[in-house]
Motif scaffolding. Structure first.
Motif, PDB file in Angstrom:
ATOM      1  N   THR A 147       5.264  11.906  -4.590  1.00 42.66           N
ATOM      2  CA  THR A 147       4.124  12.732  -4.193  1.00 42.66           C
ATOM      3  C   THR A 147       2.942  11.881  -3.734  1.00 42.66           C
ATOM      4  O   THR A 147       2.147  12.328  -2.902  1.00 42.66           O
ATOM      5  CB  THR A 147       3.709  13.700  -5.322  1.00 42.66           C
ATOM      6  OG1 THR A 147       3.523  12.967  -6.540  1.00 42.66           O
ATOM      7  CG2 THR A 147       4.773  14.755  -5.529  1.00 42.66           C
ATOM      8  N   LEU A 148       2.849  10.653  -4.235  1.00 46.67           N
ATOM      9  CA  LEU A 148       1.854   9.706  -3.718  1.00 46.67           C
ATOM     10  C   LEU A 148       2.080   9.476  -2.227  1.00 46.67           C
ATOM     11  O   LEU A 148       1.158   9.566  -1.414  1.00 46.67           O
ATOM     12  CB  LEU A 148       1.944   8.388  -4.494  1.00 46.67           C
ATOM     13  CG  LEU A 148       0.997   7.230  -4.174  1.00 46.67           C
ATOM     14  CD1 LEU A 148       0.918   6.258  -5.362  1.00 46.67           C
ATOM     15  CD2 LEU A 148       1.402   6.444  -2.931  1.00 46.67           C
ATOM     16  N   ALA A 149       3.335   9.199  -1.871  1.00 47.96           N
ATOM     17  CA  ALA A 149       3.665   8.977  -0.460  1.00 47.96           C
ATOM     18  C   ALA A 149       3.435  10.244   0.357  1.00 47.96           C
ATOM     19  O   ALA A 149       2.855  10.193   1.451  1.00 47.96           O
ATOM     20  CB  ALA A 149       5.113   8.518  -0.332  1.00 47.96           C
ATOM     21  N   GLU A 150       3.866  11.382  -0.171  1.00 45.79           N
ATOM     22  CA  GLU A 150       3.730  12.646   0.554  1.00 45.79           C
ATOM     23  C   GLU A 150       2.271  13.036   0.774  1.00 45.79           C
ATOM     24  O   GLU A 150       1.947  13.720   1.744  1.00 45.79           O
ATOM     25  CB  GLU A 150       4.467  13.758  -0.194  1.00 45.79           C
ATOM     26  CG  GLU A 150       5.981  13.606  -0.158  1.00 45.79           C
ATOM     27  CD  GLU A 150       6.712  14.631  -1.008  1.00 45.79           C
ATOM     28  OE1 GLU A 150       7.931  14.796  -0.828  1.00 45.79           O
ATOM     29  OE2 GLU A 150       6.063  15.274  -1.878  1.00 45.79           O
ATOM     30  N   ASN A 189       8.243   8.716   5.873  1.00 49.66           N
ATOM     31  CA  ASN A 189       7.573   9.820   6.566  1.00 49.66           C
ATOM     32  C   ASN A 189       6.063   9.813   6.342  1.00 49.66           C
ATOM     33  O   ASN A 189       5.385  10.782   6.664  1.00 49.66           O
ATOM     34  CB  ASN A 189       8.162  11.149   6.105  1.00 49.66           C
ATOM     35  CG  ASN A 189       9.607  11.315   6.524  1.00 49.66           C
ATOM     36  OD1 ASN A 189       9.965  11.011   7.652  1.00 49.66           O
ATOM     37  ND2 ASN A 189      10.446  11.778   5.617  1.00 49.66           N
ATOM     38  N   SER A 190       5.539   8.727   5.769  1.00 48.93           N
ATOM     39  CA  SER A 190       4.107   8.629   5.503  1.00 48.93           C
ATOM     40  C   SER A 190       3.546   7.385   6.182  1.00 48.93           C
ATOM     41  O   SER A 190       4.276   6.604   6.788  1.00 48.93           O
ATOM     42  CB  SER A 190       3.853   8.547   3.988  1.00 48.93           C
ATOM     43  OG  SER A 190       4.119   7.240   3.507  1.00 48.93           O
ATOM     44  N   LYS A 191       2.236   7.180   6.035  1.00 43.75           N
ATOM     45  CA  LYS A 191       1.601   5.977   6.578  1.00 43.75           C
ATOM     46  C   LYS A 191       1.613   4.832   5.569  1.00 43.75           C
ATOM     47  O   LYS A 191       1.129   3.742   5.859  1.00 43.75           O
ATOM     48  CB  LYS A 191       0.150   6.276   6.961  1.00 43.75           C
ATOM     49  CG  LYS A 191      -0.772   6.527   5.771  1.00 43.75           C
ATOM     50  CD  LYS A 191      -2.223   6.708   6.203  1.00 43.75           C
ATOM     51  CE  LYS A 191      -3.153   6.847   4.996  1.00 43.75           C
ATOM     52  NZ  LYS A 191      -4.562   7.005   5.396  1.00 43.75           N
ATOM     53  N   THR A 192       2.195   5.076   4.403  1.00 46.42           N
ATOM     54  CA  THR A 192       2.056   4.149   3.278  1.00 46.42           C
ATOM     55  C   THR A 192       2.979   2.940   3.398  1.00 46.42           C
ATOM     56  O   THR A 192       4.197   3.083   3.524  1.00 46.42           O
ATOM     57  CB  THR A 192       2.347   4.874   1.953  1.00 46.42           C
ATOM     58  OG1 THR A 192       1.681   6.135   1.948  1.00 46.42           O
ATOM     59  CG2 THR A 192       1.884   4.051   0.778  1.00 46.42           C
ATOM     60  N   CYS A 193       2.393   1.752   3.326  1.00 43.51           N
ATOM     61  CA  CYS A 193       3.157   0.503   3.316  1.00 43.51           C
ATOM     62  C   CYS A 193       3.537   0.145   1.875  1.00 43.51           C
ATOM     63  O   CYS A 193       2.941   0.644   0.919  1.00 43.51           O
ATOM     64  CB  CYS A 193       2.320  -0.639   3.887  1.00 43.51           C
ATOM     65  SG  CYS A 193       1.709  -0.371   5.557  1.00 43.51           S
ATOM     66  N   VAL A 194       4.492  -0.749   1.740  1.00 45.35           N
ATOM     67  CA  VAL A 194       4.909  -1.252   0.433  1.00 45.35           C
ATOM     68  C   VAL A 194       4.435  -2.694   0.287  1.00 45.35           C
ATOM     69  O   VAL A 194       4.563  -3.479   1.227  1.00 45.35           O
ATOM     70  CB  VAL A 194       6.444  -1.168   0.287  1.00 45.35           C
ATOM     71  CG1 VAL A 194       6.917  -1.957  -0.926  1.00 45.35           C
ATOM     72  CG2 VAL A 194       6.879   0.286   0.157  1.00 45.35           C
ATOM     73  N   GLU A 195       3.896  -3.024  -0.876  1.00 43.48           N
ATOM     74  CA  GLU A 195       3.527  -4.415  -1.084  1.00 43.48           C
ATOM     75  C   GLU A 195       4.663  -5.155  -1.780  1.00 43.48           C
ATOM     76  O   GLU A 195       5.314  -4.618  -2.677  1.00 43.48           O
ATOM     77  CB  GLU A 195       2.241  -4.539  -1.901  1.00 43.48           C
ATOM     78  CG  GLU A 195       2.336  -4.081  -3.339  1.00 43.48           C
ATOM     79  CD  GLU A 195       1.074  -4.380  -4.148  1.00 43.48           C
ATOM     80  OE1 GLU A 195       0.035  -4.747  -3.566  1.00 43.48           O
ATOM     81  OE2 GLU A 195       1.142  -4.234  -5.379  1.00 43.48           O
ATOM     82  N   ILE A 196       4.898  -6.374  -1.321  1.00 42.87           N
ATOM     83  CA  ILE A 196       5.727  -7.302  -2.085  1.00 42.87           C
ATOM     84  C   ILE A 196       4.756  -8.043  -2.985  1.00 42.87           C
ATOM     85  O   ILE A 196       3.887  -8.781  -2.511  1.00 42.87           O
ATOM     86  CB  ILE A 196       6.484  -8.279  -1.170  1.00 42.87           C
ATOM     87  CG1 ILE A 196       7.436  -7.509  -0.247  1.00 42.87           C
ATOM     88  CG2 ILE A 196       7.262  -9.295  -2.013  1.00 42.87           C
ATOM     89  CD1 ILE A 196       8.199  -8.402   0.720  1.00 42.87           C
ATOM     90  N   SER A 197       4.863  -7.801  -4.281  1.00 44.47           N
ATOM     91  CA  SER A 197       3.887  -8.327  -5.234  1.00 44.47           C
ATOM     92  C   SER A 197       4.512  -9.399  -6.113  1.00 44.47           C
ATOM     93  O   SER A 197       5.463  -9.143  -6.855  1.00 44.47           O
ATOM     94  CB  SER A 197       3.346  -7.197  -6.109  1.00 44.47           C
ATOM     95  OG  SER A 197       2.497  -7.721  -7.104  1.00 44.47           O
TER      96      SER A 197
END
Length: 270
Positions: A147-150, A189-197
């Motif tokens: 839901t964060l991504a959505e 389907n979102s604008k959200t990128c993923v961080e490599i942490s």
């Protein structure tokens, strides 16, 4: 190019001198894009979004002071991005959106640290892992990532598999892959990128966020990445980046996403 978009001043002060220690370390590590993303719960202005007893004991900043810090940094020619790490809070989308739009963030990180009243990454709550159903906790955690991504409110999802921090990990690989599939479907389907942490390497789990299997799904579904250290002290900026870069390239990534003034630009991974 290298980025470090996830770091915190909370162990020090909101001063130019302390901020400069982080920025100088980034320069020394060859990090061209550096940002501070203080935890949103530290600010009085987020009380209507996130409010738990643990947070209220740590709420001591004002957003005007935070914004002024970055204005002064800019006047001094200090190259640093202003961000916030928001505890994603189900049912508070309107409030989160209003807060995000109220300030000139270069980008915004959304993270999940709580499953209802359970602070999953806090030492104070570690014994709770033995009292709760592991699979229910994982499922509830990843429900929030979906839901964060959505919501499409965030530019980056922080430490996407933080739930593994204390090495409580389901043995059912099929279950884990189901979670990975559904969160990456939402992210693509979102604008959200993923961080490599690289932060996971200094935590009890001793592993990068995210797991290679999860990052591979991100790559296959075209989800962009950034690099982050989740530094809470200046010396942690860019920590263990050789491992993060190696993982990214092994998976197939050759690009990073960068942010400035709410705009994004893809660049070559250094």
């Amino acid at each position: 190019m290298l980025t470090d978009y996830h770091s915190h001043l909370e162990k020090g002060t909101l001063t130019i001198d302390y901020l400069k220690q982080f920025v100088d370390t980034a320069k020394e590590k060859g990090i061209q894009e550096f940002g501070i993303s203080e935890h949103a719960y530290h600010f009085y202005e987020t009380k209507n979004i996130v409010s738990k007893p643990w947070m209220e004991e740590r709420r001591y900043y004002k957003m005007d002071d935070y914004v002024d810090l970055f204005k002064r940094a800019d006047q001094l020619g200090m190259d640093v991005r202003m961000s916030i790490e928001m505890d994603y809070t189900p049912g508070k989308h309107a409030e989160m959106e209003a807060f995000i739009k109220s300030y000139p963030f270069d980008y915004v990180i959304g993270s999940v640290h709580w499953v209802e009243d359970f602070g999953i990454d806090l030492a104070e709550y570690r014994k709770e892992w033995d009292r709760r159903d592991l699979y229910d906790t994982y499922r509830s955690y990843y429900d929030q990532i979906v839901t964060l991504a959505e919501s499409n409110l965030f530019d980056i999802v922080g430490h996407i598999d933080l739930v593994k921090i204390f090495k409580y990990v389901p043995t059912d690989q099929e279950f884990l892959l189901e979670q990975y599939e559904r969160i990456t479907d939402a992210l693509k389907n979102s604008k959200t990128c993923v961080e490599i942490s690289s932060a996971g390497l200094r935590k009890p789990v001793g592993r990068i966020y995210p797991e290679p299997e999860l990052l591979s799904l991100c790559y296959k579904k075209g989800i962009p990445i950034v690099l982050s250290s989740d530094a809470h002290e200046p010396h942690q900026v860019g920590e263990n980046y050789e491992s993060s870069i190696k993982l990214a390239k092994e998976i197939g990534y050759t690009k990073l996403m960068t942010f400035q003034n709410g705009e994004r630009k893809e660049v070559d991974l250094g």
